[in-house]
Design a protein around this motif. Structure first.
Motif, mmCIF file in Angstrom:
data_model
loop_
_atom_site.group_PDB
_atom_site.id
_atom_site.type_symbol
_atom_site.label_atom_id
_atom_site.label_comp_id
_atom_site.label_asym_id
_atom_site.label_seq_id
_atom_site.Cartn_x
_atom_site.Cartn_y
_atom_site.Cartn_z
ATOM 1 N N GLY A 248 0.782 -1.235 0.000
ATOM 2 C CA GLY A 248 0.000 0.000 0.000
ATOM 3 C C GLY A 248 0.808 1.275 0.000
ATOM 4 N N GLY A 249 2.126 1.158 -0.059
ATOM 5 C CA GLY A 249 2.978 2.338 -0.022
ATOM 6 C C GLY A 249 3.941 2.304 1.138
ATOM 7 N N ALA A 250 4.618 3.408 1.394
ATOM 8 C CA ALA A 250 5.643 3.471 2.440
ATOM 9 C C ALA A 250 5.060 4.053 3.725
ATOM 10 C CB ALA A 250 6.817 4.322 1.979
ATOM 11 N N ARG A 251 5.472 3.477 4.838
ATOM 12 C CA ARG A 251 5.077 4.025 6.133
ATOM 13 C C ARG A 251 6.067 3.579 7.193
ATOM 14 N NH1 ARG A 251 0.439 1.101 9.518
ATOM 15 N NH2 ARG A 251 1.952 1.735 11.104
ATOM 16 N N ASP A 252 5.992 4.256 8.346
ATOM 17 C CA ASP A 252 6.863 3.930 9.469
ATOM 18 C C ASP A 252 6.252 2.825 10.316
ATOM 19 O OD1 ASP A 252 7.863 7.387 10.213
ATOM 20 O OD2 ASP A 252 8.426 6.008 8.603
ATOM 21 N N TYR A 253 7.106 1.934 10.768
ATOM 22 C CA TYR A 253 6.696 0.914 11.723
ATOM 23 C C TYR A 253 7.635 0.966 12.920
ATOM 24 C CZ TYR A 253 3.666 -1.157 8.202
ATOM 25 O OH TYR A 253 2.679 -1.368 7.283
ATOM 26 N N TRP A 254 7.087 0.680 14.093
ATOM 27 C CA TRP A 254 7.858 0.716 15.338
ATOM 28 C C TRP A 254 7.796 -0.645 16.031
ATOM 29 C CZ3 TRP A 254 10.451 5.042 17.316
ATOM 30 C CH2 TRP A 254 10.240 6.236 16.628
ATOM 31 N N GLY A 255 8.882 -0.969 16.716
ATOM 32 C CA GLY A 255 8.888 -2.144 17.557
ATOM 33 C C GLY A 255 8.238 -1.859 18.893
ATOM 34 N N GLN A 256 8.142 -2.886 19.719
ATOM 35 C CA GLN A 256 7.464 -2.768 20.999
ATOM 36 C C GLN A 256 8.361 -2.199 22.094
ATOM 37 O OE1 GLN A 256 8.835 -5.500 19.904
ATOM 38 N NE2 GLN A 256 9.905 -6.413 21.646
ATOM 39 N N GLY A 257 9.653 -2.155 21.838
ATOM 40 C CA GLY A 257 10.593 -1.610 22.814
ATOM 41 C C GLY A 257 11.274 -2.686 23.628
ATOM 42 N N THR A 258 12.517 -2.424 23.998
ATOM 43 C CA THR A 258 13.262 -3.329 24.864
ATOM 44 C C THR A 258 13.990 -2.486 25.915
ATOM 45 O OG1 THR A 258 14.864 -5.148 24.926
ATOM 46 C CG2 THR A 258 15.320 -3.387 23.366
ATOM 47 N N GLN A 259 13.925 -2.923 27.161
ATOM 48 C CA GLN A 259 14.482 -2.142 28.260
ATOM 49 C C GLN A 259 15.994 -2.358 28.366
ATOM 50 O OE1 GLN A 259 12.873 -0.011 30.665
ATOM 51 N NE2 GLN A 259 15.017 0.465 31.156
ATOM 52 N N VAL A 260 16.695 -1.254 28.474
ATOM 53 C CA VAL A 260 18.135 -1.282 28.760
ATOM 54 C C VAL A 260 18.357 -0.535 30.064
ATOM 55 C CG1 VAL A 260 20.409 -0.474 28.052
ATOM 56 C CG2 VAL A 260 18.848 -1.459 26.356
ATOM 57 N N THR A 261 18.953 -1.206 31.032
ATOM 58 C CA THR A 261 19.227 -0.593 32.326
ATOM 59 C C THR A 261 20.722 -0.692 32.611
ATOM 60 O OG1 THR A 261 17.036 -1.224 33.153
ATOM 61 C CG2 THR A 261 18.690 -0.593 34.788
ATOM 62 N N VAL A 262 21.328 0.457 32.855
ATOM 63 C CA VAL A 262 22.764 0.519 33.140
ATOM 64 C C VAL A 262 22.935 0.944 34.585
ATOM 65 C CG1 VAL A 262 24.983 1.461 32.465
ATOM 66 C CG2 VAL A 262 23.185 1.160 30.746
ATOM 67 N N SER A 263 23.542 0.086 35.370
ATOM 68 C CA SER A 263 23.743 0.391 36.790
ATOM 69 C C SER A 263 25.107 1.053 36.981
ATOM 70 C CB SER A 263 23.662 -0.886 37.623
ATOM 71 O OG SER A 263 24.685 -1.781 37.252
ATOM 72 N N SER A 264 25.116 2.050 37.837
ATOM 73 C CA SER A 264 26.373 2.803 38.064
ATOM 74 C C SER A 264 27.090 2.296 39.299
ATOM 75 C CB SER A 264 26.061 4.284 38.185
ATOM 76 O OG SER A 264 25.134 4.495 39.217
#
Length: 119
Positions: free
Chosen positions: A103-119
């Motif tokens: 149907g043409g071009a469009r943006d698609y997004w993923g569901q997300g993945t958590q990144v946690t950096v501990s200091s």
């Protein structure tokens, strides 16, 4: 329909590394740009990096020199290698793809993945 599925997030100590992956599947004719964005708690979503269909790469200043984006066109997959991670890199990371479908071009997004950096 097109689906983007991310993987590779997790918990890591500051200075460590993680590699994110995002695979696109579905009714895909071709994919132009693929990229990564992130959203930290209480903040707006921000651009991280993108790669064109030709392999040109672009980065936000905050990650330049530490993150590397790449893609495998045969697998419709984009990667984000994250090195020298900092606490401020903690966020949900989302991939985005500009997909040309029936149907043409469009943006698609993923569901997300958590990144946690501990200091």
């Amino acid at each position: 329909q097109v689906q983007l599925v991310e993987s590779g997030g997790g918990l890591v100590q500051a200075g460590g590394s993680l590699r994110l992956s995002c695979a696109a599947s579905g009714s895909i004719v071709s994919i132009s740009a693929m990229g990564w964005y992130r959203q930290a708690p209480g903040k707006h979503i921000e651009y991280v990096a993108r790669v064109t269909s030709g392999g040109s790469t672009y980065y936000a200043d905050s990650v330049k020199g530490r993150f590397t984006i790449s893609r495998d066109n045969a697998k419709n997959t984009v990667y984000l290698q994250m090195n020298s991670l900092k606490a401020e890199d903690t966020a949900v990371y989302y991939c985005k793809a500009v997909v040309l479908g029936v149907g043409g071009a469009r943006d698609y997004w993923g569901q997300g993945t958590q990144v946690t950096v501990s200091s």
